[in-house]
Design an enzyme around this catalytic site. Sequence first.
Site, mmCIF file in Angstrom:
data_model
loop_
_atom_site.group_PDB
_atom_site.id
_atom_site.type_symbol
_atom_site.label_atom_id
_atom_site.label_comp_id
_atom_site.label_asym_id
_atom_site.label_seq_id
_atom_site.Cartn_x
_atom_site.Cartn_y
_atom_site.Cartn_z
ATOM 1 N N GLU B 58 0.892 -1.122 0.024
ATOM 2 C CA GLU B 58 -0.047 0.036 -0.288
ATOM 3 C C GLU B 58 0.737 1.426 -0.154
ATOM 4 O OE1 GLU B 58 -0.883 -2.580 1.765
ATOM 5 O OE2 GLU B 58 -2.952 -2.976 1.627
ATOM 6 N N HIS B 127 -11.005 -4.285 9.880
ATOM 7 C CA HIS B 127 -11.289 -4.220 8.513
ATOM 8 C C HIS B 127 -12.968 -3.331 8.630
ATOM 9 C CE1 HIS B 127 -8.829 -7.222 7.331
ATOM 10 N NE2 HIS B 127 -9.077 -7.265 6.170
#
Lengths: 305, 324
Positions: B58, B127
């Site tokens: 990322e 998440h």
Amino acid sequence: MWLIRAFEESVSELVGTGEVVGLVHVSIGQEASAVGVCDVLEARDRVYSGHRAHGHVLARGADPAAVMAELMGKAAGLCGGKGGSMHLVDVAHGVLEATGVVGGTIPLALGTALALRETEPGAVAVVFFGDGAVQTGYFHESLNIAALWKLPVLLVCENNGYAEFTPRSAHTPVERVTRHAETYGVDARTVDGNDVVAIREAASALVAPLRSGGGPALLECLTYRMRGHYEGDPAKYREASEVAEWKAKDPVRRFASGAVATGELSAEDAAACEAAARRAVAAAVSAARSAPFPAASALTEDVGG
Amino acid sequence: MAETTYIGAINGALAAELRRDATVRILGEDVAEGGPFGATKDLAAEFGDRVRDTPISESTVMGIATGMALAGLRPVVEIMFIDFITLAFDQLVNQAAKARYMSGGQLRCPLVVRTSSGAGTRSGAQHSQSLEALLVHVPGLAVAMPATAADAAGLLMSAVRADDPVVVIENKELYFRKEPSFDPAPVPLGSALVRRPGRDVTLVATSRTVHEALAAAEDLARDGIEVEVIDPRTLQPLDLGTILSSVRRTHRCVVAHEAVRRGGFGAELASLVQEEAFDALDAPVVRLGAPATPVPVSPPLEDAYLVRAPQIVSAIRSLLNGSA
């Protein structure tokens, strides 16, 4: 090289007087990599650097007065005084960013290389970083992706043996940075980083395939910074004998004496080059000194969101 | 009547922007396969390597997208879950957000980050977060939080056309919510929408919580309490004018969001309203948000974590009864 050397000697003095502001990292002793690599670049190529960036920007042709003004935080600086020593940008000369975050511009160079491949085929992106950046995730993730996507990017590691105050051996068991390239099948060379001619040859050999669809490439320049990590660093972590050993390999004097010895340059011309560099830097300092600081309104200009 | 989903609207907007502007690119994990929710479904087939899968890196991918933007492309990078934006924070905060300013205006960074936020899927603390306040705090970033399919498309279109970085925070629970079909059109950044007019209290809500706010307003209307529901749509730039003009009519303000209440966007909004319209307020601004805990998996615990309509109803009743 004479210009960069004279410029940074002057910067060092001006840090002492307080005229050059902030955290400042000079590259005295490391000028050869900036000059050797930038000499093979073209106007369409794009360059990124790290926190020790003065030499890279000057080697790309930036106006020394604008660089000096930036280091003083003046409105006439490259970035209007808002970037400073660690964040030099000169779009007109193809320098897109320098960063105070070690390793942070490596992925930027990959993105720019991807854009150049699509919009300006044949152009390359180059990123300069130190050996400390090799221990960041950015270096490893970037090497993987650049190899995967065959990006036209040249990664130039100026391996001066120290990450800030700590020798490389205390941070990694991997002695040569180019060893990492083997894993990803990346073309890589390690060169004497104080030999501008050798650097130029290596850079030229590595960049040529990048212009015709190949890539990436990694160039490791073994060098040494003659001063501390930052201006004001007493550098007590190094032995005097080590500094003396490298001083004898000074890249600027080495190039000049070599060129004079082979007859490519007369001693008079060499002296004239050095004198011209010192005059140019003196003029830059004078212009930067007399330049105004930014207007208060600049504080909130050029911010998005 | 034809219907579209929030995720379908995002997919359509991406396709439209890719067709409209040859400099638009998409990159992220699994994007060429359509992504986990289908946001990029079928785009690789039409647009080839303009839609580029990336490794799970990322921070570097955010940097690559930034480097593309600095060189003139308009990348849309997908961070699958906003929880993972923390990995990319260095590039977003230190490079993308600052490039224009640090360069004295030499550079522009037309970067779009798409990411999904929000709890309710029993996916746990890594998440499910709502991290928009971290982003709003960073000068140089715009932050959009669409609550409807039309806004998900419209804000994304505006983000792609903007010359500075924009983070578009989508909501997972809204992805498959259906709406009547519409013609996608750009929604300007910095334009709030009054989702329901009312005279008694101003209720500012974001993203998924907008729908909870509308349900709460419907419920309260049965008792004659008229709630004005305002969706800011972008937290930065913020259309404070629309909110203040409402507060000056209703004299009461509640702000509700899914994120943790402490240090949340509601704190900023409450402060702004009290600074700008203190004289118009009959009571302190009320903030509703999650407790200062990570998001739990256990269904009853996660249900208790989220701000839902009944909690909003209760807070507004208390406010109007003078016991807030």
